[in-house]
Write an enzyme that holds these catalytic residues in place. Structure first.
Site, PDB file in Angstrom:
ATOM      1  N   ASP A  88       0.447  34.929  27.057  1.00 47.44           N
ATOM      2  CA  ASP A  88       1.083  35.580  28.203  1.00 47.44           C
ATOM      3  C   ASP A  88       1.817  36.832  27.734  1.00 47.44           C
ATOM      4  OD1 ASP A  88       2.868  33.685  26.889  1.00 47.44           O
ATOM      5  OD2 ASP A  88       4.353  34.211  28.431  1.00 47.44           O
ATOM      6  N   GLU A 152       5.465  31.837  26.948  1.00 50.37           N
ATOM      7  CA  GLU A 152       6.492  32.226  25.990  1.00 50.37           C
ATOM      8  C   GLU A 152       7.467  33.232  26.588  1.00 50.37           C
ATOM      9  OE1 GLU A 152       8.444  34.413  22.709  1.00 50.37           O
ATOM     10  OE2 GLU A 152       7.134  35.187  24.279  1.00 50.37           O
TER      11      GLU A 152
END
Length: 465
Positions: A88, A152
């Site tokens: 991400d 994250e």
């Protein structure tokens, strides 16, 4: 121990690396709305699927674990090593000049695009390391598992989910930081504080304030709407401000003045690298001749606590540092205010000496005394002793392929290994390289990614064979 031709193996792997990284960068894997099998939205889910497709094309076995993470394993033996990274990314943001954020471009030995450094490029380096171990036919007695996360940047919910269902490995590193070895990650204190008040009507006043979009990013823009003052009066106050790298744009809007403040974004763990538009605008507003009232008092209190240019919490009263981990940093990153109340957040990274008493309890007392409610816990620092056997292996491999001397580092940023027993961040950014992490024109050095792949290959061999 047998030596393998790792350097020669990667001599012709540049095109493979660039194409794999480019495939991931083209996916806008920012946080989205949850869907069945896609807990963090379409983008992160698509990135995991593409990553596992690449792994399969490289002859590696992968699996999607309910959309939270993708995993790639080298064999079916007991797992000795976790390599933990993420797919991400943060939002694109403004100011890109070399290429569009999700259109990868190679220029002067670097690959540009959102995620090239954080963390798609390093994840491909780790994947190629696993392929190298397989292609070189290294006889492993233990498994290495590469874990590709999806959250994250927005709270680590993916990794919490994973480790609630799977055991920790004896060794864990995350290629989501800097070389050589990050063995200290500062603590995190990111509270939410609020206040409410009766409908404000007095003039002049600030009718609304909108600050940064992300908790962990120095706000590059902030805006406010002011009633009861002329553009000329506001501009006169702006002209007295001494700051560099901050601009204000005034426009008339429904008999009010809209103020747009533009600065420079940066990661909240390194606030000195940015220009905080939120604190600059707040400081401007506090200087204006506003009518007394709850919103005005809140603005002036916040401006006194978080003055523009104070990155260490000095004005708020929580500045502190120690020799191992350095100073506390504080980034005021979120603020929304209107005529009936406000909500704000700041991102504080605390050194090893930071305690509940000197950080959280001090903050809560000050906030409550000023009329705010506050919620938030202090996540303590993460520290792995520099002389541990695992870190000695990492240091040896780094020195062997980088030609540089290894050392342990302390950072304000938090990586996936924060709180994982014995885990450290290990690469993939080489010392001195500026990657523009979380900013415009994010980039990674292709040569450095290949060097990281060589280092990771040797680590796998040393720990798992």
């Amino acid at each position: 121990m047998q030596q393998y031709p790792i350097g020669a193996y990667f001599d012709d792997k540049q095109d493979l690396l660039v194409e794999a990284v480019s495939r991931l960068v083209r996916i806008e894997s920012t946080l989205g709305q949850p869907q069945p099998g896609k807990p963090f939205g379409e983008g992160p889910a698509a990135a995991v699927d593409e990553f596992l497709s690449i792994a399969g094309e490289l002859g590696l076995a992968g699996e999607n674990l309910e959309g939270y993470v993708g995993v790639v394993d080298l064999n079916q033996e007991e797992t000795a090593l976790h390599i933990l990274g993420h797919l991400d990314v943060v939002e694109a943001g403004d100011g890109w000049s070399v290429t569009e954020p999700f259109i990868p471009k190679v220029l002067d030995g670097m690959i540009y695009g959102r995620g090239t450094d954080d963390d798609k490029g390093p994840m491909i380096a780790a994947l190629l390391a696993m392929k190298a171990v397989k292609d070189l036919q290294v006889p492993l007695t233990k498994n290495v598992r590469l874990i590709a996360g999806t959250d994250e940047e927005s709270g680590f919910r993916d990794i919490r989910w994973y480790y609630e269902r799977h055991p920790f490995a004896p060794y864990t590193f995350s290629p989501d930081g800097d070389f050589p070895i990050v063995n200290i990650e500062k603590g995190h204190y990111q509270p939410t504080f609020r206040a409410s008040w009766p409908q404000q009507t007095a003039l002049p006043r600030v009718c609304s304030f909108t600050g940064g979009p992300r908790l962990n990013m120095v706000p590059p823009k902030a805006s406010a709407l002011v009633a009861g003052l002329t553009m000329e009066a506001i501009q006169a106050e702006i002209d007295t401000l001494p700051w560099q790298g901050i601009t204000f744009t005034l426009t008339r809007k429904d008999n009010r003045v809209s103020i747009l403040c533009t600065g420079l974004g940066a990661h909240a763990s390194t606030p000195e690298e940015g220009r905080n538009a939120q604190t600059a605008l707040l400081s401007l507003l506090a200087r204006l001749p506003l009518a007394d009232g709850s919103s005005t008092r809140a603005i002036r209190t916040l401006a006194s606590w978080f003055p523009h240019g104070d990155f260490i919490g000095r004005a708020f009263g929580i500045a502190q540092e120690d020799a191992l981990s350095g100073p506390l940093t504080l980034s005021f990153t979120r603020l929304n205010l209107d005529d009936t109340g406000m909500e704000g957040r700041f991102d504080c990274r605390t050194p090893l000496c930071g305690t509940e008493e000197s950080v959280r309890l001090f903050t809560e007392e000050a906030m409550v005394q000023a009329g705010f409610s506050i919620q938030g816990e202090l996540d303590p620092p993460h520290h792995v002793p520099a002389d541990s056997p695992f870190l000695r292996v990492l240091a040896k491999c780094y020195e062997q392929y980088s030609g540089r001397k290894s050392q342990c580092l302390a950072i304000g940023g938090g990586t996936y290994v924060h709180g994982i027993p014995g885990g450290v961040a290990f690469g993939a950014t080489m010392p001195g390289f500026v990657s523009n992490l979380h900013g415009p024109d994010e980039r990674a050095s292709i040569r450095d990614l290949l060097t990281a792949a060589k280092i990771f290959t040797q680590v796998i061999i040393d720990l798992c064979s």
